[in-house]
Write a protein that holds these residues in place. Structure first.
Motif, PDB file in Angstrom:
ATOM      1  N   ARG A  35     -14.805  33.743  13.225  1.00 31.47           N
ATOM      2  CA  ARG A  35     -16.235  33.510  13.476  1.00 31.47           C
ATOM      3  C   ARG A  35     -16.457  32.272  14.329  1.00 31.47           C
ATOM      4  O   ARG A  35     -17.431  32.188  15.082  1.00 31.47           O
ATOM      5  N   ASN A  36     -15.549  31.287  14.225  1.00 28.84           N
ATOM      6  CA  ASN A  36     -15.643  30.080  15.045  1.00 28.84           C
ATOM      7  C   ASN A  36     -14.934  30.234  16.385  1.00 28.84           C
ATOM      8  O   ASN A  36     -14.764  29.257  17.113  1.00 28.84           O
ATOM      9  N   GLU A  37     -14.493  31.455  16.674  1.00 25.91           N
ATOM     10  CA  GLU A  37     -13.816  31.807  17.926  1.00 25.91           C
ATOM     11  C   GLU A  37     -12.500  31.064  18.115  1.00 25.91           C
ATOM     12  O   GLU A  37     -12.103  30.738  19.225  1.00 25.91           O
ATOM     13  N   TRP A  38     -11.802  30.800  17.007  1.00 21.58           N
ATOM     14  CA  TRP A  38     -10.477  30.184  17.062  1.00 21.58           C
ATOM     15  C   TRP A  38      -9.394  31.256  17.112  1.00 21.58           C
ATOM     16  O   TRP A  38      -8.220  30.928  17.313  1.00 21.58           O
ATOM     17  N   LEU A  39      -9.764  32.510  16.891  1.00 22.71           N
ATOM     18  CA  LEU A  39      -8.825  33.636  16.961  1.00 22.71           C
ATOM     19  C   LEU A  39      -9.298  34.618  18.017  1.00 22.71           C
ATOM     20  O   LEU A  39     -10.495  34.875  18.143  1.00 22.71           O
ATOM     21  N   SER A  40      -8.360  35.167  18.730  1.00 24.55           N
ATOM     22  CA  SER A  40      -8.705  36.188  19.710  1.00 24.55           C
ATOM     23  C   SER A  40      -8.947  37.515  18.997  1.00 24.55           C
ATOM     24  O   SER A  40      -8.581  37.696  17.829  1.00 24.55           O
ATOM     25  N   THR A  41      -9.536  38.449  19.702  1.00 23.25           N
ATOM     26  CA  THR A  41      -9.744  39.794  19.165  1.00 23.25           C
ATOM     27  C   THR A  41      -8.409  40.430  18.808  1.00 23.25           C
ATOM     28  O   THR A  41      -8.272  41.064  17.757  1.00 23.25           O
ATOM     29  N   GLN A  42      -7.396  40.221  19.656  1.00 23.77           N
ATOM     30  CA  GLN A  42      -6.071  40.796  19.396  1.00 23.77           C
ATOM     31  C   GLN A  42      -5.437  40.185  18.151  1.00 23.77           C
ATOM     32  O   GLN A  42      -4.829  40.890  17.351  1.00 23.77           O
ATOM     33  N   ALA A  43      -5.567  38.881  17.980  1.00 20.80           N
ATOM     34  CA  ALA A  43      -4.993  38.216  16.807  1.00 20.80           C
ATOM     35  C   ALA A  43      -5.682  38.693  15.531  1.00 20.80           C
ATOM     36  O   ALA A  43      -5.012  38.993  14.530  1.00 20.80           O
ATOM     37  N   LEU A  44      -6.999  38.785  15.555  1.00 21.31           N
ATOM     38  CA  LEU A  44      -7.738  39.249  14.389  1.00 21.31           C
ATOM     39  C   LEU A  44      -7.362  40.690  14.046  1.00 21.31           C
ATOM     40  O   LEU A  44      -7.136  41.019  12.878  1.00 21.31           O
ATOM     41  N   SER A  45      -7.251  41.515  15.046  1.00 23.37           N
ATOM     42  CA  SER A  45      -6.875  42.909  14.819  1.00 23.37           C
ATOM     43  C   SER A  45      -5.451  43.012  14.267  1.00 23.37           C
ATOM     44  O   SER A  45      -5.180  43.795  13.354  1.00 23.37           O
ATOM     45  N   PHE A  46      -4.539  42.199  14.780  1.00 22.04           N
ATOM     46  CA  PHE A  46      -3.152  42.200  14.301  1.00 22.04           C
ATOM     47  C   PHE A  46      -3.078  41.797  12.832  1.00 22.04           C
ATOM     48  O   PHE A  46      -2.433  42.463  12.015  1.00 22.04           O
ATOM     49  N   ARG A 107     -12.756  48.561   8.653  1.00 28.67           N
ATOM     50  CA  ARG A 107     -13.415  49.358   9.698  1.00 28.67           C
ATOM     51  C   ARG A 107     -14.040  48.463  10.760  1.00 28.67           C
ATOM     52  O   ARG A 107     -14.179  48.870  11.912  1.00 28.67           O
ATOM     53  N   GLN A 108     -14.401  47.248  10.376  1.00 32.29           N
ATOM     54  CA  GLN A 108     -15.005  46.302  11.320  1.00 32.29           C
ATOM     55  C   GLN A 108     -13.959  45.530  12.122  1.00 32.29           C
ATOM     56  O   GLN A 108     -14.283  44.972  13.171  1.00 32.29           O
ATOM     57  N   LEU A 109     -12.722  45.499  11.638  1.00 36.10           N
ATOM     58  CA  LEU A 109     -11.729  44.596  12.218  1.00 36.10           C
ATOM     59  C   LEU A 109     -10.578  45.269  12.953  1.00 36.10           C
ATOM     60  O   LEU A 109      -9.960  44.660  13.821  1.00 36.10           O
ATOM     61  N   VAL A 110     -10.239  46.485  12.589  1.00 35.95           N
ATOM     62  CA  VAL A 110      -9.051  47.143  13.142  1.00 35.95           C
ATOM     63  C   VAL A 110      -9.471  48.060  14.287  1.00 35.95           C
ATOM     64  O   VAL A 110     -10.454  48.776  14.190  1.00 35.95           O
ATOM     65  N   GLY A 111      -8.703  48.020  15.370  1.00 36.80           N
ATOM     66  CA  GLY A 111      -8.981  48.870  16.523  1.00 36.80           C
ATOM     67  C   GLY A 111     -10.235  48.461  17.268  1.00 36.80           C
ATOM     68  O   GLY A 111     -11.034  49.304  17.665  1.00 36.80           O
ATOM     69  N   LEU A 112     -10.417  47.163  17.424  1.00 34.46           N
ATOM     70  CA  LEU A 112     -11.621  46.663  18.089  1.00 34.46           C
ATOM     71  C   LEU A 112     -11.620  47.014  19.575  1.00 34.46           C
ATOM     72  O   LEU A 112     -10.590  46.900  20.244  1.00 34.46           O
ATOM     73  N   PRO A 113     -12.758  47.423  20.105  1.00 29.76           N
ATOM     74  CA  PRO A 113     -12.842  47.631  21.552  1.00 29.76           C
ATOM     75  C   PRO A 113     -12.662  46.306  22.290  1.00 29.76           C
ATOM     76  O   PRO A 113     -12.953  45.241  21.748  1.00 29.76           O
ATOM     77  N   ALA A 114     -12.195  46.397  23.502  1.00 22.70           N
ATOM     78  CA  ALA A 114     -11.904  45.191  24.287  1.00 22.70           C
ATOM     79  C   ALA A 114     -13.148  44.337  24.521  1.00 22.70           C
ATOM     80  O   ALA A 114     -13.055  43.116  24.641  1.00 22.70           O
ATOM     81  N   ASP A 115     -14.319  44.956  24.558  1.00 19.25           N
ATOM     82  CA  ASP A 115     -15.542  44.199  24.836  1.00 19.25           C
ATOM     83  C   ASP A 115     -16.193  43.593  23.590  1.00 19.25           C
ATOM     84  O   ASP A 115     -17.201  42.919  23.691  1.00 19.25           O
ATOM     85  N   ARG A 116     -15.599  43.804  22.435  1.00 20.80           N
ATOM     86  CA  ARG A 116     -16.171  43.264  21.195  1.00 20.80           C
ATOM     87  C   ARG A 116     -15.474  41.959  20.836  1.00 20.80           C
ATOM     88  O   ARG A 116     -14.258  41.891  20.780  1.00 20.80           O
ATOM     89  N   SER A 117     -16.247  40.942  20.552  1.00 17.20           N
ATOM     90  CA  SER A 117     -15.661  39.636  20.250  1.00 17.20           C
ATOM     91  C   SER A 117     -15.155  39.596  18.817  1.00 17.20           C
ATOM     92  O   SER A 117     -15.659  40.291  17.926  1.00 17.20           O
ATOM     93  N   ALA A 118     -14.155  38.744  18.606  1.00 13.69           N
ATOM     94  CA  ALA A 118     -13.625  38.548  17.262  1.00 13.69           C
ATOM     95  C   ALA A 118     -14.694  37.938  16.360  1.00 13.69           C
ATOM     96  O   ALA A 118     -14.772  38.271  15.175  1.00 13.69           O
ATOM     97  N   ALA A 119     -15.525  37.082  16.919  1.00 12.41           N
ATOM     98  CA  ALA A 119     -16.582  36.441  16.132  1.00 12.41           C
ATOM     99  C   ALA A 119     -17.563  37.481  15.599  1.00 12.41           C
ATOM    100  O   ALA A 119     -17.958  37.435  14.428  1.00 12.41           O
ATOM    101  N   ARG A 120     -17.935  38.406  16.432  1.00 10.07           N
ATOM    102  CA  ARG A 120     -18.879  39.454  16.005  1.00 10.07           C
ATOM    103  C   ARG A 120     -18.234  40.372  14.969  1.00 10.07           C
ATOM    104  O   ARG A 120     -18.860  40.728  13.970  1.00 10.07           O
ATOM    105  N   ALA A 121     -16.982  40.744  15.190  1.00  4.48           N
ATOM    106  CA  ALA A 121     -16.278  41.602  14.230  1.00  4.48           C
ATOM    107  C   ALA A 121     -16.151  40.906  12.882  1.00  4.48           C
ATOM    108  O   ALA A 121     -16.371  41.514  11.828  1.00  4.48           O
ATOM    109  N   ALA A 122     -15.803  39.612  12.904  1.00  6.33           N
ATOM    110  CA  ALA A 122     -15.663  38.853  11.656  1.00  6.33           C
ATOM    111  C   ALA A 122     -17.002  38.730  10.943  1.00  6.33           C
ATOM    112  O   ALA A 122     -17.066  38.814   9.708  1.00  6.33           O
TER     113      ALA A 122
END
Length: 146
Positions: A35-46, A107-122
């Motif tokens: 949520r603080n944008e310290w993780l990338s979308t790829q890292a959060l998904s992993f 469902r909110q965190l795995v397989g995130l589209p490239a245009d979705r931010s990790a902050a929004r998913a979190a």
């Protein structure tokens, strides 16, 4: 010598600790970092995919080991008529709640589209994991009472 019941109880405890502890770490450390944008979308998904795998294994392990323990230590009458039996049944309900809450969060965190931010998913996953964290804490309290 270790009995088979002791081995099942140890396995049950290990998976319960991994699952509830992982839920608390994800809710208390990983999601706030995302949520603080310290993780990338790829890292959060992993991280989420790894924890989802642990969740699946834990759900199955706890289903089988818990079923064995309940069937060995309790009768249907004891489950329904004693305080300890009520605690066991409460744990079953909380186990189900935890599994459902985490499924909603994944469902909110795995397989995130490239245009979705990790902050929004979190942010979207946070309520699911807060419910999961609460269920985890209550499960640990009940386990301590048993």
């Amino acid at each position: 010598m270790v009995s088979s019941l002791d081995a099942v109880l140890a396995l049950h405890t290990i998976f319960a600790a991994l699952w509830t502890g992982g839920t608390l770490v994800l809710a208390g450390a990983v999601l706030p970092a995302a949520r603080n944008e310290w993780l990338s979308t790829q890292a959060l998904s992993f991280i989420s995919r790894r924890f989802r795998s642990l969740t699946i294994v834990s759900v199955l392990a706890l289903l089988f080991t818990g079923g064995h323990l309940a069937g060995t230590l309790y009768t249907a009458d004891r489950l329904q008529s004693t305080g300890r039996g009520h605690l066991v049944l409460a744990m079953v309900g909380l186990w189900l709640l935890l599994a459902i809450a985490l499924a909603g969060g994944f469902r909110q965190l795995v397989g995130l589209p490239a245009d979705r931010s990790a902050a929004r998913a979190a942010k979207n996953a946070r309520p699911w994991f807060l419910v999961g964290s609460l269920a985890s804490l209550v499960l640990l309290i009940i386990a301590g009472l048993l």
